[in-house]
Design a protein around this motif. Sequence first.
Motif, short mmCIF file in Angstrom:
data_model
loop_
_atom_site.label_atom_id
_atom_site.label_comp_id
_atom_site.label_asym_id
_atom_site.label_seq_id
_atom_site.Cartn_x
_atom_site.Cartn_y
_atom_site.Cartn_z
N ALA A 152 -31.21 -33.46 -14.30
CA ALA A 152 -30.17 -33.11 -15.56
C ALA A 152 -29.03 -34.10 -15.16
O ALA A 152 -28.86 -34.68 -14.07
CB ALA A 152 -29.82 -31.86 -15.77
N THR B 267 -24.79 -34.81 -17.08
CA THR B 267 -23.80 -34.15 -18.06
C THR B 267 -22.39 -34.98 -17.94
O THR B 267 -22.49 -35.58 -16.97
CB THR B 267 -23.66 -32.54 -17.92
OG1 THR B 267 -22.76 -32.10 -19.03
CG2 THR B 267 -22.85 -32.36 -16.60
N THR C 200 -21.43 -40.06 -18.97
CA THR C 200 -22.10 -39.29 -17.76
C THR C 200 -21.03 -39.26 -16.53
O THR C 200 -20.59 -40.22 -16.13
CB THR C 200 -23.20 -40.16 -17.46
OG1 THR C 200 -24.20 -40.18 -18.49
CG2 THR C 200 -24.05 -39.24 -16.24
N ARG D 17 -25.26 -36.93 -12.43
CA ARG D 17 -26.53 -37.06 -12.76
C ARG D 17 -27.53 -36.67 -11.87
O ARG D 17 -27.13 -36.25 -10.77
CB ARG D 17 -26.57 -38.73 -12.91
CG ARG D 17 -26.38 -39.49 -11.71
CD ARG D 17 -26.37 -40.99 -12.03
NE ARG D 17 -25.38 -41.47 -12.95
CZ ARG D 17 -24.20 -41.83 -12.59
NH1 ARG D 17 -23.83 -41.52 -11.28
NH2 ARG D 17 -23.36 -42.36 -13.33
N PHE E 249 -27.26 -33.56 -20.82
CA PHE E 249 -27.47 -34.64 -21.72
C PHE E 249 -29.18 -34.91 -21.60
O PHE E 249 -29.79 -35.26 -22.75
CB PHE E 249 -27.08 -35.94 -21.21
CG PHE E 249 -25.47 -36.06 -21.42
CD1 PHE E 249 -24.84 -35.26 -22.38
CD2 PHE E 249 -24.84 -37.04 -20.53
CE1 PHE E 249 -23.62 -35.34 -22.45
CE2 PHE E 249 -23.53 -37.15 -20.84
CZ PHE E 249 -22.70 -36.23 -21.74
N ASP E 250 -29.93 -34.49 -20.49
CA ASP E 250 -31.04 -34.51 -20.29
C ASP E 250 -31.77 -33.84 -19.29
O ASP E 250 -30.97 -32.99 -18.80
CB ASP E 250 -31.66 -35.87 -20.05
CG ASP E 250 -30.67 -36.63 -19.07
OD1 ASP E 250 -30.23 -36.00 -18.00
OD2 ASP E 250 -30.51 -37.79 -18.97
N THR F 144 -34.62 -30.77 -17.35
CA THR F 144 -35.00 -29.34 -17.73
C THR F 144 -33.97 -28.58 -17.12
O THR F 144 -33.36 -28.60 -16.34
CB THR F 144 -36.45 -29.31 -17.21
OG1 THR F 144 -36.43 -29.45 -15.82
CG2 THR F 144 -37.26 -30.12 -17.84
#
Length: 628
Positions: free
Chosen positions: A317, A319, A325, A328, A364-365, A367
Amino acid sequence: MSILSINQLTLRIAGRTLLDHASLQLDPGRKIGLIGRNGAGKSTLLAAIAGDISPDGGDITLAARTRLGRVRQHLPEGKGALIDIVLASDTERETLMAQVAVEDDPIRLADAHERLLAIQAHAAPARAATILAGLGFDAAAQQRPIDAFSGGWQMRVALACALFLDPDLLLLDEPSNHLDIEATMWLEGWLKSFRGAAIIVSHDRELLDHVVDGIAHLEQRKLSLTPGGYAQFVRIRMEQTLQHNREVARVEAQKAQMQAFVDRFRAKATKARQAQSRLKALERLPAMEAIIEPGATSFTFPDPGVLPPPLLTMTGASTGYEGRTVLRDLSFRLDATDRIALLGQNGQGKSTFIKLIAGVLAPFDGTFFRAPKLRVGYYAQHQSDDLIAEETAVQHLLRTAPKMTQEQARAQLARFGLDAHRAETEVRNLSGGERARLLLSLTTHDAPHVLLLDEPTNHLDIDAREALVRALNGFEGAVILISHDTWLVEAVTDLYWLVESGHVTYFDGTLDDYRARRQTASGAGQGGNAAQILGHQDRKEGRKDRAATRQQQAPLRKRLQEIEKSLSQCSKKADAYRQTMSDPVFYEKSTSAEITRVNKSAAENEAAIARLEEEWLSLSEKIEQNIL
């Protein structure tokens, strides 16, 4: 000769006496920590030394030409760069520099240059930059205007101004409150090398133990000075208290023996003279009172209940803020037994990471799994600014948790030492420590499974910090902590996660290792002598032992909670029995058998309360013995 002399000082604020004929001497170069409970008058004493307020009695004398340094509460506003503000805080240097620019008289010009040389004015910009860098301002930040920074960062600038003066006497009031662990480590090193004298008001045990050579304790409106740091102060105070109380017991026993003799023989002619002699001796014995320590501060967190593991997981993930960002490749798992401290320089993303866990920021991405019914409590420094000045503590809690009753709200506030009076006090009239307790009450009102604490000890006194440690070590959920208080970090957490260069990674070492890592370009854990290696191993083992202790105590804590529920039920029954048996109508309308039955049930209930209380005390003592 003393650089500071306080003689028979009396200070009053709003009719309340804070110091009453208190005295203290401070020699040049000596550093002392000033401690005392919240509201005792520590900040008021610093204000009197600085000349901001006048004494109501006695006097404060500074040695001639003493250069005084103190953190200013109000910094100049505007667009001036931070480094210019720090340089301008040395008014002597500024005046001399202005004089040199316009002076025509060669003698006065030479005198000005000589004084500039004496105060090392040429090195001032580099020294100011070093201090600002140590407090977390990089080269770019040092060129930004003061109004571009929040209040906490502006207080760092105020601290930088005080340190930059390189004074003969430095007055610091909770200097680490607005610092992260990085800047606190730097400040500790700076103070160790500082050549002047200092009075430091602080509740940071590590700072007091590592920096000061004496502790001034403000208690019962008097000042007492003991050598050494805080740990030595505690040892000396305990010894003095025990010795004093033993002397009280001895005198009281002697009084009792003399009084018995007088009472027995006063009326007998053959013993009358001896009785009179003993009576006079009895009158000459000193009136002494035992030293009774104030009640220990106590915090308790609500029981969150059990959730199946894991509480939270994240894989791959990232954020940040508004598409930018900050962190990361975040991959981690959080369980209820985890006690984690976040390490890393300011601005690396520690608070961002906590906001992600709290749900304030979304990933942002990647799981992201969050256990159903998971409750998270988030404590942040800035939340104090969101409190409503006109509302009471009870009103805040009822607004946050509208389903709570008045009684439940008061009970929750009482968990953190806010009694009935403070619960009804408007926030504007609460001290900083009391506001921190209110925030802890708000954070934990719904019994969270995870506690996210961002600098929770700011404004808490030493007793309250120790209460927080005990409460956290007894908490059944997970803890993620950001704190400059290294004692709190080492006493509570078992794992260190390093937030650096946009990543969060496990740090396998101690705070000493981390400190060394920050001081050198090499990685943590490389090199070191045998003593350092052993210290590293001891601390790691200590963290494992604390985790094991919490696991072993889980059944005891569960039983403790069962007892508390049973006691609550028995207490309600006891109230009902007392109400029934105090009602004359009950005796008029009931048979003797019914009256006997109720009396028997009431007695059995009282016996049950006694058994439960005894078991509760026994379990509490077992838990308390190993809580730290």
